[in-house]
Design an enzyme around this catalytic site. Structure first.
Site, PDB file in Angstrom:
ATOM      1  CB  ALA A 432      10.227 113.330   9.608  1.00 58.67           C
ATOM      2  N   GLY A 434      15.406 111.958   7.148  1.00 56.51           N
ATOM      3  CA  GLY A 434      16.638 111.585   7.822  1.00 56.51           C
ATOM      4  C   GLY A 434      17.247 110.369   7.182  1.00 56.51           C
ATOM      5  N   GLY A 435      18.532 110.420   6.867  1.00 55.85           N
ATOM      6  CA  GLY A 435      19.190 109.280   6.261  1.00 55.85           C
ATOM      7  C   GLY A 435      18.577 108.970   4.903  1.00 55.85           C
ATOM      8  CE  LYS A 454       8.872 104.471   8.580  1.00 56.43           C
ATOM      9  NZ  LYS A 454       9.004 103.472   9.677  1.00 56.43           N
ATOM     10  CG  ASP A 546      14.221  98.901  18.899  1.00 50.18           C
ATOM     11  OD1 ASP A 546      14.767  99.078  20.007  1.00 50.18           O
ATOM     12  OD2 ASP A 546      14.289  99.723  17.968  1.00 50.18           O
TER      13      ASP A 546
END
Length: 688
Positions: A432, A434-435, A454, A546
């Site tokens: 993945a 993103g950003g 990550k 969250d």
């Protein structure tokens, strides 16, 4: 402006020379004798000292010797003035540490030419030192990069003779080499200034016992300390090997005391256990010298030094703190207490070396009497060396990690290419992006377990906040070991990069299962597991803030784990000051699952997470969210004022539990996740 200190007892000469130099733009200070000159030098820290030799009290020779005895003036240029233009006087002056010698009488041109030549020489010395520092930092960076990539460096950086070095002496000695185990793993969890602070404090703790036991030629190499113990005229009566053994045990004790400071200074930061390894070997040591007689750096080199470093490196594999060769044991005398013994292969002429674990030393009166003078005059010198080394090491280890993480972003995973490694993890593919975050699938090399890496590259105005939140995820969760909380295995960061190695969930998050539809039994199973996870994280002082289906992950056996603590908040005061990036009045979390107090920017607590779990329970039971709206403002308003929707008739028995979980006022909800679990048990017992 170049600062010059002029020390001259003759008023006419002093005033004339000072006038000439000031007209040429030099910043001139004056003194009338050696004692006054030494005090003035300490006050103004001049670039150049020009001193007469024949003065009352302290003469020029004594002044030079006094200056060279202080580390502050190691690179200060000194020129002596005298009417005694003879070889013996010149040799004495140069032997004391002077850089040049100007005979009286001299002309203005001769004075300025001599001073200009000295300043050019000083510039060359400073350039040589700067080049050596840069080279050393680059060596350390490469060594740390190899360590971060999962490789063992072939040669310990810094143990080679520097370019231009000449042999000063060769002597029989015992070499002590100590190092911090897993230093890169520790350094990755601190910023550069904190790494430097840690090293300064550690080396100051451990240098003292080494010096006290007569250690010489101390050298700080990254996170390592090296010292040579040798016979010296009029020195301690005990053998160098015995003093080295005693020093090694004293360093181990000082390290144990240092851990207390470390635990207090970086409490709650998730640092790995702090441990050191020490290697001792005896044999022939070559002392190399770099620089002039007045300004010189000594470096011990040779097979004995390399073997001591190899024994230190083996200490981790062996599980010993102090590893000593048989040569050390033979020379150390009686009373050395040993544990296990083995043989190690060492590069160089030694081949295989028999080694033993040192666990203690039965000391005698002579042992307690030796070496106490070794500390005299060394404290400031050692402190300066420690500070320089610590700053270099902090930059090197952070730079190595930054370079490694930067290369990941554009790496192409092609079949047949050498695997990409990071701290014991072998990256297999990018899953993945993103950003600012790239996500990779990796394998833990020691057991083959799949993990997720990550990697964050923080740039722009929001970089600091994003990086802090990324780091916070590890800092908070690293304290927690529970089957219903994501497992995080490792983490590291620089000023603008960070990575987290965490548990891999092949099945993804709860959203996929929720979309497919969930029966009542499965819903209650999931709610219970999330509640158990919340109970654990709340007991550690952490509020998730969250909670939503995307942050609840599925394991192959169907169990779930709470993940993504990037906006979590610690209820502990010290963590709030360091980690929490939000202020009172800010809205944090996903709007569909926000508690009323989060929606209004109010004070949050554990019951805020229980509200979000209530929203999720409603959605799992009904297939839709309890509140929805066309605008964010209206959605937040419904969290604040709208009543809890009724569950379908088949789930009516859970309505009271749901309404208590989603009460508008925090104090009206279940006080803890454990209380929620008890309420669910009560409902099940009534209906079952």
């Amino acid at each position: 402006m170049t600062a010059v200190l002029l020390v001259e007892d003759d008023d006419a000469i002093r005033n004339n020379v000072a006038r000439i130099l000031r007209l040429e733009g030099y910043d001139v200070s004056v003194a009338t004798n050696g004692i006054e000159g030494l005090e003035r030098a300490r006050a103004v820290r001049p670039d150049v000292v020009i001193s007469d030799i024949n003065m009352p009290g302290m003469d020029g020779f004594a002044l030079v010797e006094a200056l060279r005895a202080e580390a502050t003036f190691a690179t200060t240029v000194v020129m002596l003035l005298t009417a005694l233009d003879d070889r013996a006087s010149m040799r004495r002056g140069m032997g004391a540490g002077a850089d040049d010698y100007l005979a009286k009488p001299f002309t203005r041109v001769e004075l300025l030419d001599a001073l200009d030549a000295l300043l050019r020489k000083r510039g060359r010395i400073e350039l040589s030192i700067e080049s050596a520092v840069q080279s050393r930092e680059e060596q350390l960076r490469r060594a740390f990069a190899e360590s971060i990539a999962g490789h063992r460096p072939a040669q310990r950086s810094g143990l080679e003779a520097p370019a231009g070095a000449i042999t000063d002496q060769v002597l029989p000695a015992t070499v002590l080499f100590s190092d911090i185990r897993n230093f890169t793993s520790l350094a990755e969890k601190l910023d550069s200034s904190e790494v430097a602070e840690l090293l300064i404090r550690y080396f100051e703790h451990t240098s003292e016992p080494v010096l006290r036991h007569g250690g010489m030629h101390l050298k700080f190499i990254g996170d390592g300390l090296m010292a040579v113990f040798a016979e010296t005229p009029g020195g301690p009566p005990t053998t160098p090997a015995r003093r080295a053994v005693s020093a090694a045990l004293a360093v181990a004790l000082a390290t144990h005391e240092f851990r207390r400071w470390l635990d207090e200074r970086f409490a709650g930061r998730g640092l790995p256990p702090f441990a050191i390894g020490i290697g001792l070997h005896a044999g022939e040591v070559t002392i190399c010298r770099l620089g002039s007689t007045a300004v010189k750096e000594t470096t011990p080199i040779g097979d004995t030094v390399n073997t001591a470093a190899r024994l230190q490196a083996a200490s981790k594999e062996l599980g010993w703190t102090v590893v000593a060769s048989s040569a050390v044991l033979m020379q150390a005398g009686e009373g050395v207490q040993t544990g296990a013994m083995t043989s190690l292969e060492v590069r160089g002429r030694h081949g295989w070396v028999d080694v033993a674990e040192i666990v203690g030393l039965q000391t005698s009166v002579a042992d307690h009497d030796h070496g106490m003078a070794a500390l005299a005059g060394r404290a400031e010198e050692i402190h300066e060396a420690v500070q320089i080394n610590s700053a270099i090491t902090a930059r090197a280890v952070k730079g190595a990690l930054r370079t490694r993480l930067s290369t990941l972003k554009n790496h192409q995973f092609r079949p047949g290419d050498a695997p990409l490694r990071l701290k014991g993890f072998r990256l297999t593919r990018k899953i993945a992006a993103g950003g600012m975050t790239e996500v990779y699938l990796a394998v833990q090399e020691d057991d083959g377990m799949p993990v997720v890496l990550k990697v964050l590259e923080a740039e722009g105005r929001s970089a600091s906040a994003n990086l802090s939140r990324f780091i916070q995820e590890y800092t908070l969760v690293s304290r927690i070991t529970d089957p219903h909380v994501v497992r995080i295995y490792d983490q590291g960061f620089t000023d603008d990069h960070a990575y987290i190695a965490m548990e891999y969930f092949e099945r993804g998050d709860l959203r996929s299962e929720l979309k497919a539809g969930m029966d009542r039994a499965r819903v209650l199973q999931v709610v219970r597991q999330i509640a158990r996870g919340l109970d654990v994280i709340h007991s550690h002082g952490v509020i998730h803030r969250d909670l939503k289906p995307e942050n609840v992950m599925l394991r192959p056996d169907g169990s779930v784990a709470i993940a993504d603590f990037g906006v979590a908040k610690s209820m502990l005061q010290e963590d709030n000051l360091a980690l929490t990036q939000t202020r009172h009045g800010e809205v944090v979390g996903t709007p569909y699952y926000l508690s009323p107090e989060q929606a209004s920017g109010g004070e949050i607590g554990p019951s805020s997470d229980l509200y979000s779990l209530g929203v999720m329970m409603y959605e799992m039971l009904t297939g839709q969210r309890p509140f929805s709206a066309e605008t964010l403002e209206l959605l937040l308003a419904r969290h604040l004022t709208a009543p809890v929707p009724a569950l379908p008739p088949q789930h009516a028995g859970l309505q009271a539990v749901l309404e208590k979980m989603m009460a508008k006022q925090p104090e009206q909800r279940y006080p803890t996740a454990k209380a929620l679990l008890e309420a669910l048990d009560a409902v099940e017992s009534v209906q079952g």
